[in-house]
Design an enzyme around this catalytic site. Sequence first.
Site, mmCIF file in Angstrom:
data_model
loop_
_atom_site.group_PDB
_atom_site.id
_atom_site.type_symbol
_atom_site.label_atom_id
_atom_site.label_comp_id
_atom_site.label_asym_id
_atom_site.label_seq_id
_atom_site.Cartn_x
_atom_site.Cartn_y
_atom_site.Cartn_z
ATOM 1 N N LYS A 1 0.854 -1.198 0.000
ATOM 2 C CA LYS A 1 0.000 0.000 0.000
ATOM 3 C C LYS A 1 0.888 1.246 0.000
ATOM 4 O O LYS A 1 1.563 1.530 0.981
ATOM 5 C CB LYS A 1 -0.902 0.066 1.235
ATOM 6 N N GLU B 1 10.844 1.272 9.952
ATOM 7 C CA GLU B 1 11.874 2.297 9.738
ATOM 8 C C GLU B 1 11.171 3.632 9.924
ATOM 9 O O GLU B 1 10.394 4.068 9.080
ATOM 10 C CB GLU B 1 12.456 2.132 8.332
ATOM 11 N N CYS C 1 14.331 10.559 6.071
ATOM 12 C CA CYS C 1 14.385 10.093 7.464
ATOM 13 C C CYS C 1 15.761 10.314 8.074
ATOM 14 O O CYS C 1 15.869 10.739 9.214
ATOM 15 C CB CYS C 1 13.953 8.635 7.560
ATOM 16 N N GLU D 1 11.076 16.231 14.705
ATOM 17 C CA GLU D 1 11.578 16.062 13.338
ATOM 18 C C GLU D 1 10.784 16.993 12.415
ATOM 19 O O GLU D 1 9.588 16.765 12.206
ATOM 20 C CB GLU D 1 11.362 14.612 12.903
HETATM 21 P P1 NDP Z 1 2.578 8.170 8.227
HETATM 22 O O1 NDP Z 1 3.507 7.365 9.059
HETATM 23 O O2 NDP Z 1 1.204 8.359 8.763
HETATM 24 O O3 NDP Z 1 2.449 7.528 6.752
HETATM 25 C C1 NDP Z 1 3.279 6.514 6.227
HETATM 26 C C2 NDP Z 1 2.420 5.406 5.619
HETATM 27 O O4 NDP Z 1 1.610 4.802 6.642
HETATM 28 C C3 NDP Z 1 1.449 5.898 4.557
HETATM 29 O O5 NDP Z 1 1.293 4.910 3.561
HETATM 30 C C4 NDP Z 1 0.164 6.039 5.360
HETATM 31 O O6 NDP Z 1 -0.991 6.013 4.580
HETATM 32 C C5 NDP Z 1 0.243 4.807 6.243
HETATM 33 N N1 NDP Z 1 -0.607 4.857 7.437
HETATM 34 C C6 NDP Z 1 -1.189 5.929 8.028
HETATM 35 N N2 NDP Z 1 -1.859 5.542 9.148
HETATM 36 C C7 NDP Z 1 -1.699 4.204 9.262
HETATM 37 C C8 NDP Z 1 -2.121 3.220 10.214
HETATM 38 N N3 NDP Z 1 -2.854 3.542 11.290
HETATM 39 N N4 NDP Z 1 -1.735 1.943 10.032
HETATM 40 C C9 NDP Z 1 -0.979 1.587 8.978
HETATM 41 N N5 NDP Z 1 -0.546 2.469 8.037
HETATM 42 C C10 NDP Z 1 -0.901 3.759 8.181
HETATM 43 O O7 NDP Z 1 3.295 9.562 7.933
HETATM 44 P P2 NDP Z 1 2.686 11.008 7.614
HETATM 45 O O8 NDP Z 1 2.395 11.111 6.160
HETATM 46 O O9 NDP Z 1 1.547 11.322 8.548
HETATM 47 O O10 NDP Z 1 3.927 11.943 7.964
HETATM 48 C C11 NDP Z 1 4.092 12.441 9.289
HETATM 49 C C12 NDP Z 1 5.536 12.452 9.705
HETATM 50 O O11 NDP Z 1 6.111 11.161 9.535
HETATM 51 C C13 NDP Z 1 6.465 13.360 8.910
HETATM 52 O O12 NDP Z 1 6.372 14.665 9.359
HETATM 53 C C14 NDP Z 1 7.796 12.740 9.190
HETATM 54 O O13 NDP Z 1 8.245 13.208 10.436
HETATM 55 C C15 NDP Z 1 7.496 11.253 9.293
HETATM 56 N N6 NDP Z 1 7.795 10.513 8.055
HETATM 57 C C16 NDP Z 1 8.889 9.727 8.041
HETATM 58 C C17 NDP Z 1 9.234 9.055 6.902
HETATM 59 C C18 NDP Z 1 10.448 8.196 6.859
HETATM 60 O O14 NDP Z 1 11.046 8.062 5.788
HETATM 61 N N7 NDP Z 1 10.819 7.550 7.956
HETATM 62 C C19 NDP Z 1 8.453 9.167 5.672
HETATM 63 C C20 NDP Z 1 7.257 9.975 5.819
HETATM 64 C C21 NDP Z 1 6.965 10.624 6.978
HETATM 65 P P3 NDP Z 1 -1.577 7.388 3.979
HETATM 66 O O15 NDP Z 1 -0.422 8.249 3.543
HETATM 67 O O16 NDP Z 1 -2.349 6.887 2.818
HETATM 68 O O17 NDP Z 1 -2.372 8.014 5.078
#
Ligand code: NDP
Length: 473
Positions: free
Chosen positions: A173, A246, A280, A376
């Site tokens: 997904k 991660e 990240c 972050e």
């Molecule tokens: P999320 O962790 O919410 O999103 C990452 C993935 O998880 C997306 O595919 C999202 O779906 C999905 N997701 C959301 N809620 C759930 C759930 N309850 N169970 C399973 N999967 C879920 O990140 P955000 O987009 O909200 O970003 C917020 C913060 O996360 C950023 O500000 C940054 O700090 C951090 N981040 C870190 C990343 C990294 O590389 N480690 C990458 C992105 C964000 P959907 O997007 O469709 O809601």
Amino acid sequence: MTEYHMIINGQKVVSDSTFPVINPANEKVLAECPRATTAHLDQAVAAARAAFPAWSARPENERAELVHAIGAAIEAHSAELSNLLTLEQGKPPNGFAGFGAGFEIGGALAWCHASADLDLPVDVIQDNDEARIEVHRKPLGVVGSITPWNYPLMIAIWHVMPALRSGNTVVLKPSEYTPLTTLRFAEIVNDLLPPGVFNVVTGDGSLGAAMTTHPDINKIVFTGSTATGKKIMQNASVNLKRLTLELGGNDAAIVLPDVDVAAIAPKIFATAMFNNGQTCAALKRLYVHEDIYDEMCEALANIARSVKTGDGSEDPDFGPVQNKQQFDKVCAIAEDARASGARFLTGGEPMPGPGYFFPVTIVADIDDSTRLVAEEPFGPILPVLKFTDVEDALRRANDSASGLGGSVWSSDLKRAAEIASRLECGTAWINSHAVIQPDTPFGGVKESGVGVEFGRYGLEEYTSIQTLYMSKG
Ligand code: NDP
């Protein structure tokens, strides 16, 4: 408008309901994407489950060849995929220091081929008159991959290729913000793989949550926020899913006074700002010794003043922040820093829209308790903090719930290595930061994650151990 499909059991699948995908450079709808129902997810998981016995029984060299073939297919479509990345993610084709969409495609290719070439040989623990004891690595079954919006294609490759290479089948997904490159990639490679081996479903976070509680998914590999990672860990207990998480980082760098500031400032700038700071393992807190503090601030500000932020399709240095939620977060964090009395050397205010544009921002004389330092930011904004005593810098660097990466910068490698070994993080770099490669394990400690990705260590996480004890008595 191009029609996008999910891939379930080798078939292109649409849904009665769709959601819009927004171009972050102009806030216009790029495409409508199918919104998967629970029934779609069940079909994808059932297809992956049905495909697992034959796929896992396939000879190692055949799976390796197919993963190489996926790499070749990505390469053949690299221009199209790169263009799509720019449109939905915002990153320019080349961008600052070449860290744009082309870099992401190149990374996807490198990781694809490196994953294909990995293997997990049988480990012989004992072989004597009494017994032969072997340790085998077995695939887990169905892997659920949940990817974020910062590197949609490369992170999908990081998850999916080792899973397939080690004999698992996959349901992926992508983030609702950036599903298009992933859907097109899945369509491109669909003919190469038996039906059901690799499925992609699209939807929002609730679909991700449904994957994490699905009783027929054996492992979740997730890249994203720590908050969501914690929810996944809770949900995964339903059937004791294996996890690789991660999560976010708030990487500190400690710069000792013996560095050549002019020489390292461009490297520090690049590693803090690449992908517009939405990485990240980007450098996010810069601790600089007081003797060189002013010189470092000025050097970084000069570089920041020379770069251009704009619509990625015009290939500026930096594109927009990827989505509105993240843009609002970066704006709020900058506002909080301003209210605290910190000194803005460049940027600090959102740029006129439409589009989620925030300029490259360097902030000096800022307190460790501000949001910009304690959280972050995940955007193009870097706090530069002063220290006098390296023990104090180490204490402040480690005073964080995150522990992804960290770095020490010095002309004395031995001393730098001693200090780096005391950083509480998964990877400690010396005179660099965020350098990763496909054969080297990468993962976080503390709240930055569980497990590692890449290389043999990463591949092992897609397997369980079966010990084979052959008695000779
Ligand atoms: P999320 O962790 O919410 O999103 C990452 C993935 O998880 C997306 O595919 C999202 O779906 C999905 N997701 C959301 N809620 C759930 C759930 N309850 N169970 C399973 N999967 C879920 O990140 P955000 O987009 O909200 O970003 C917020 C913060 O996360 C950023 O500000 C940054 O700090 C951090 N981040 C870190 C990343 C990294 O590389 N480690 C990458 C992105 C964000 P959907 O997007 O469709 O809601």
